[in-house]
Design an enzyme around this catalytic site. Sequence first.
Site, PDB file in Angstrom:
ATOM      1  N   GLU A   1      -7.746 -11.081  -5.797  1.00  0.00           N
ATOM      2  CA  GLU A   1      -8.623 -10.290  -5.692  1.00  0.00           C
ATOM      3  C   GLU A   1      -8.949 -10.267  -7.223  1.00  0.00           C
ATOM      4  O   GLU A   1     -10.221 -10.125  -7.831  1.00  0.00           O
ATOM      5  CB  GLU A   1      -8.330  -8.805  -5.128  1.00  0.00           C
ATOM      6  CG  GLU A   1      -8.270  -8.819  -3.621  1.00  0.00           C
ATOM      7  CD  GLU A   1      -7.969  -7.516  -3.333  1.00  0.00           C
ATOM      8  OE1 GLU A   1      -6.709  -7.405  -3.011  1.00  0.00           O
ATOM      9  OE2 GLU A   1      -8.542  -6.684  -3.158  1.00  0.00           O
TER      10      GLU A   1
ATOM     11  N   SER B   1       0.909  -1.131   0.090  1.00  0.00           N
ATOM     12  CA  SER B   1      -0.124  -0.019  -0.090  1.00  0.00           C
ATOM     13  C   SER B   1       0.701   1.264  -0.048  1.00  0.00           C
ATOM     14  O   SER B   1       2.015   1.178   0.436  1.00  0.00           O
ATOM     15  CB  SER B   1      -0.783   0.011   1.277  1.00  0.00           C
ATOM     16  OG  SER B   1      -1.194   1.360   1.627  1.00  0.00           O
TER      17      SER B   1
ATOM     18  N   LYS C   1       1.041  -3.129   5.138  1.00  0.00           N
ATOM     19  CA  LYS C   1       0.218  -3.952   4.341  1.00  0.00           C
ATOM     20  C   LYS C   1       0.815  -4.719   3.087  1.00  0.00           C
ATOM     21  O   LYS C   1       1.759  -4.390   2.415  1.00  0.00           O
ATOM     22  CB  LYS C   1      -0.919  -3.109   3.617  1.00  0.00           C
ATOM     23  CG  LYS C   1      -1.839  -2.337   4.673  1.00  0.00           C
ATOM     24  CD  LYS C   1      -3.208  -1.837   3.950  1.00  0.00           C
ATOM     25  CE  LYS C   1      -4.078  -3.158   3.643  1.00  0.00           C
ATOM     26  NZ  LYS C   1      -5.390  -2.916   2.991  1.00  0.00           N
TER      27      LYS C   1
END
Length: 462
Positions: free
Chosen positions: A294, A281, A287
């Site tokens: 996804e 991120s 992160k």
Amino acid sequence: MTDTSNQMWGGRFAAGPDAIMEAINASIDFDKRLARQDIDGSRAHAAMLAACGIISDSDADAIREGLLTVLSEIETGKFEFSKALEDIHMNIEARLKEIIGEPAGRLHTGRSRNDQVATDFRLWVRDQIDEVDAALVALCKALVAQAESGADWVMPGFTHLQTAQPVTWGHHMLAYVEMFARDLSRFRDARARMNESPLGAAALAGTSFPIDRDMTAQALGFDRPAANSLDGVSDRDFALEFLSAASICAMHLSRLAEELVIWSSAQFRFVTLSDRFSTGSSIMPQKKNPDAAELIRAKIGRIFGANVALMTVMKGLPLTYSKDMQEDKEQTFDAADNLMLALAAMEGMVKDMQANRASLEAAASSGFSTATDLADWLVRELGLPFRDAHHITGALVARAETRGVDLPDLTLEEMQNVHPDIRAEVFDVLGVHNSVASRTSYGGTAPLRVREQIARWKGILG
Ligand code: ARG
């Protein structure tokens, strides 16, 4: 023919098409992907025309050679595609004429763009199935390797995403192997069914030239010529079968992708995905996002969409060919590209991921996952009806819950308060390892059964 009318079919036209007409009509921007199949089909057709005495051997040789030149121009990026020539078939034929001159005009004897495109597209879908086949085998192998490295690792099995019963990691991985192997068999079935040659169906009715459809079918690796010329030019069920199989496969991929998203979260920590298949991120330094998973999860949308789109294009079309059918390709290409990408990304993620044995086991041991084992023990050892055993176990779960402990942490006394006949051996079945080891029924989660299935899959997948 005037200067502006189409050089392939413009004989009866006084003027060329409006720019909008050209824009809606041209398919060259996408059907150029059929170039190789188109050239294979035309070369087979030319050889057959000569063998049947319909064109001369020297014309056929010139056509076949010239087509190879065109193919190499296309493959090396030297070919100039023209929208005015509408599609790949006419682009190639026009270029052939520039290269070899008059004999090029004889290639289209005894065929039409209708059987030509039906043949090209079948060949393309068939090639694609072979690629999907290899990708699915590779993915299954990666899953079997994961199963093997943790055949007896315990993890929670879920229903409703609530802890249900302990299962083994190997068993969970092999569940996906079953799904993807069925996908594989669906693609193979579709391939076997579609492997008939439309070439020689001509525009729709067949031809009066003495062609040999068996010869072209064989040259192109088809099992036989399609038996009905009307059907040969007008159905696209082969592409729909491909898209249906792709949709089911994509659905399976998205379930596994979703599990990887959940499992890689800080709340689960069941797996660690490799850096190669994750992103960071830009604002939150801690992160590591499972983007590949996804995106696989999301890509099913376009694959389902392609299936629905082509179904919709085809529904209600009168026999035989209608230009509507030109819309079969873009969607199929897109679905195929994205399926291949999703399969490759999934294989990479599965290969690289690290299952966290300790987290899996800790999760398996919480959430009263062995409550069914306790109920089964009451049935087996105390002769209670299952419904009573279920009720007693429920009371023990409630007791453990109030104390904030799990079932194995209850004392024998606490258990006996609920049912006086419970004995200390009950604790043996409350351990997760004993629980999974006991599930030896065929297809069950016991490591013994899982290892048998691993061996079976290794035999099948090679
Ligand atoms: N580009 C066309 C398609 O993809 C080729 C067939 C054209 N046939 C015709 N009768 N206009 O469907």
